[in-house]
Design a protein around this motif. Structure first.
Motif, short mmCIF file in Angstrom:
data_model
loop_
_atom_site.label_atom_id
_atom_site.label_comp_id
_atom_site.label_asym_id
_atom_site.label_seq_id
_atom_site.Cartn_x
_atom_site.Cartn_y
_atom_site.Cartn_z
N LEU A 1 -5.84 1.44 8.34
CA LEU A 1 -5.05 0.65 7.36
C LEU A 1 -5.53 -0.60 7.17
CD1 LEU A 1 -1.79 1.45 9.87
CD2 LEU A 1 -1.87 1.80 7.27
N ARG A 2 -6.56 -1.16 7.90
CA ARG A 2 -7.13 -2.49 7.67
C ARG A 2 -7.70 -2.09 6.51
NH1 ARG A 2 -5.93 -6.44 11.15
NH2 ARG A 2 -4.90 -5.89 13.24
N GLN A 3 -8.46 -1.07 6.59
CA GLN A 3 -9.56 -0.98 5.68
C GLN A 3 -8.82 -0.49 4.07
OE1 GLN A 3 -11.79 2.94 6.10
NE2 GLN A 3 -12.63 2.85 3.94
N ALA A 4 -8.01 0.00 4.04
CA ALA A 4 -7.15 0.02 2.84
C ALA A 4 -6.47 -1.20 2.17
CB ALA A 4 -5.99 1.09 3.07
N ILE A 5 -6.18 -2.19 3.21
CA ILE A 5 -5.83 -3.58 2.68
C ILE A 5 -6.99 -4.23 2.41
CG2 ILE A 5 -4.76 -5.66 3.52
CD1 ILE A 5 -2.93 -4.14 5.20
N ALA A 6 -8.06 -4.09 3.06
CA ALA A 6 -9.28 -5.01 2.60
C ALA A 6 -9.88 -4.46 1.04
CB ALA A 6 -10.40 -4.76 3.74
N GLU A 7 -9.84 -3.16 1.03
CA GLU A 7 -10.24 -2.55 -0.32
C GLU A 7 -9.20 -2.59 -1.41
OE1 GLU A 7 -11.45 1.53 0.66
OE2 GLU A 7 -13.39 0.64 1.97
N LYS A 8 -8.02 -3.26 -1.29
CA LYS A 8 -7.10 -3.32 -2.59
C LYS A 8 -7.90 -4.18 -3.64
CE LYS A 8 -2.91 -4.77 -2.51
NZ LYS A 8 -2.31 -3.27 -3.44
N ILE B 1 0.98 -1.31 0.01
CA ILE B 1 -0.09 0.31 0.06
C ILE B 1 0.74 1.00 0.08
CG2 ILE B 1 -1.84 -1.25 1.10
CD1 ILE B 1 -0.97 -0.02 3.84
N ARG B 2 0.37 2.43 -0.12
CA ARG B 2 1.25 3.42 -0.43
C ARG B 2 0.73 4.86 0.40
NH1 ARG B 2 1.35 0.86 -5.03
NH2 ARG B 2 3.32 0.75 -6.31
#
Length: 321
Positions: free
Chosen positions: A291-298, A255-256
């Motif tokens: 952060l968990r949301q960003a990973i989940a929404e990849k 992620i970035r």
């Protein structure tokens, strides 16, 4: 932490300079819109993000920009992140212009690996491509980094009509020096939309004809998606990051975060999560949740091959690709 598609996300790229008021005459492109320093995350805020990132499985951090070394005390940030329990590596991507003078501080703060942008071995063409007469400074930085014991990777983007014939000289540099030269296919984001790149597969085919004993390395040389080849007689390696013609989304592990705290699951899409607002106005637990949301929404994959579906409108210098 794994995303919905089973990919282990353990790598985060963090930009520390954007269109900021820290540009110097050798480092930031001309015509860049400036933003106030108050809009950028402080080092302390970046460290808070990294501390929460560890909790979701992020172990490797890459500091990028813009040009990260125009940010005052950038080496100090390397040390701050390295001191976080659970962080395994902190590396940096730079244009190399200021690197030599900062190497002692970077080494002291635990930097072991550096990526340096180099698109040509011709000083005149370098100035044409970058707008800066800084080829000598960059080469001095490369050799200084090698002398300092850093692992050095050189990032090259080949563009039709500009430097597409430079690959031979760049590959030969890896023959004579212990560096990894990496050819990166240009992505259709920002200025990348107006240029035509070179297919890495075409380049690999050319290299195999020139070096028939070239063999793919069985193990990766870092945390990213590059595929590396060894050539007998070479001190270094040759790598390829093929976002378009060797789509590696099924192996994406990153992620970035932009310098202004925009957390991005994928370069292709404009969607982001505002971590700056969370850092400055909300509880710490919200940071881990984001952060968990960003990973989940990849997303499962980018859509660079279908440009009408790309929603990212920012330039790469603002994203910290």
């Amino acid at each position: 932490m794994k995303d919905h598609f089973g990919r282990e996300i353990n790598y985060m790229r963090i930009s520390i300079t954007d269109k900021c008021n820290l540009r110097c005459k050798y480092c930031m492109p001309e015509g860049i819109e400036l933003v106030p320093m108050t809009d950028l995350l402080t080092f302390e805020e970046i460290v808070k993000v990294c501390e929460q990132a560890v909790k979701v499985g992020i172990k490797n951090i890459k500091i990028t920009g813009g040009e990260p070394l125009v940010r005052r005390d950038a080496p100090k940030l390397i040390g701050m992140i390295n001191s976080i329990s659970g962080i395994e590596s902190v590396s940096m991507t730079t244009n190399g212009v200021l690197l030599k003078q900062f190497l002692p501080d970077l080494k002291r703060n635990g930097l072991k690996s550096i990526n340096i942008s180099l698109d040509t071995m011709d000083p005149t063409l370098y100035q044409k491509l970058t707008g800066k007469d800084a080829f000598t400074q960059v080469m001095d930085s490369i050799f200084a980094a090698l002398d300092a014991g850093l692992r050095v990777k050189l990032n090259t983007v080949l563009l039709q009509g500009y430097n597409e014939n430079e690959w031979g000289k760049l590959v030969d540099f890896a023959r004579r020096n212990p560096v990894a030269i990496r050819f990166i296919e240009i992505m259709p984001i920002g200025q990348g939309k107006v240029f035509s790149g070179i297919s890495n597969q075409e380049l690999i085919d050319c290299l195999k004809r020139r070096y028939p004993e070239m063999k793919r390395n069985p193990a990766p040389l870092g945390n990213g998606p590059a595929i590396y080849y060894s050539i007998p007689g070479f001190q270094g390696d040759v790598g390829f990051i093929s976002a378009l013609h060797g789509k590696f989304c099924d192996q994406c592990n990153r992620i970035r975060m932009s310098a202004q705290g925009e957390l991005k699951p994928c370069l292709c899409y404009g969607k982001s999560i505002d971590l700056r607002d969370i850092l400055r106005h909300k509880e710490e637990i919200e940071l881990e949740n984001a952060l968990r949301q960003a990973i989940a929404e990849k997303p499962q994959a980018h859509c660079f091959e279908r440009q009408d579906e790309i929603t990212e409108e920012k330039k790469m210098i603002s994203i910290g690709g």
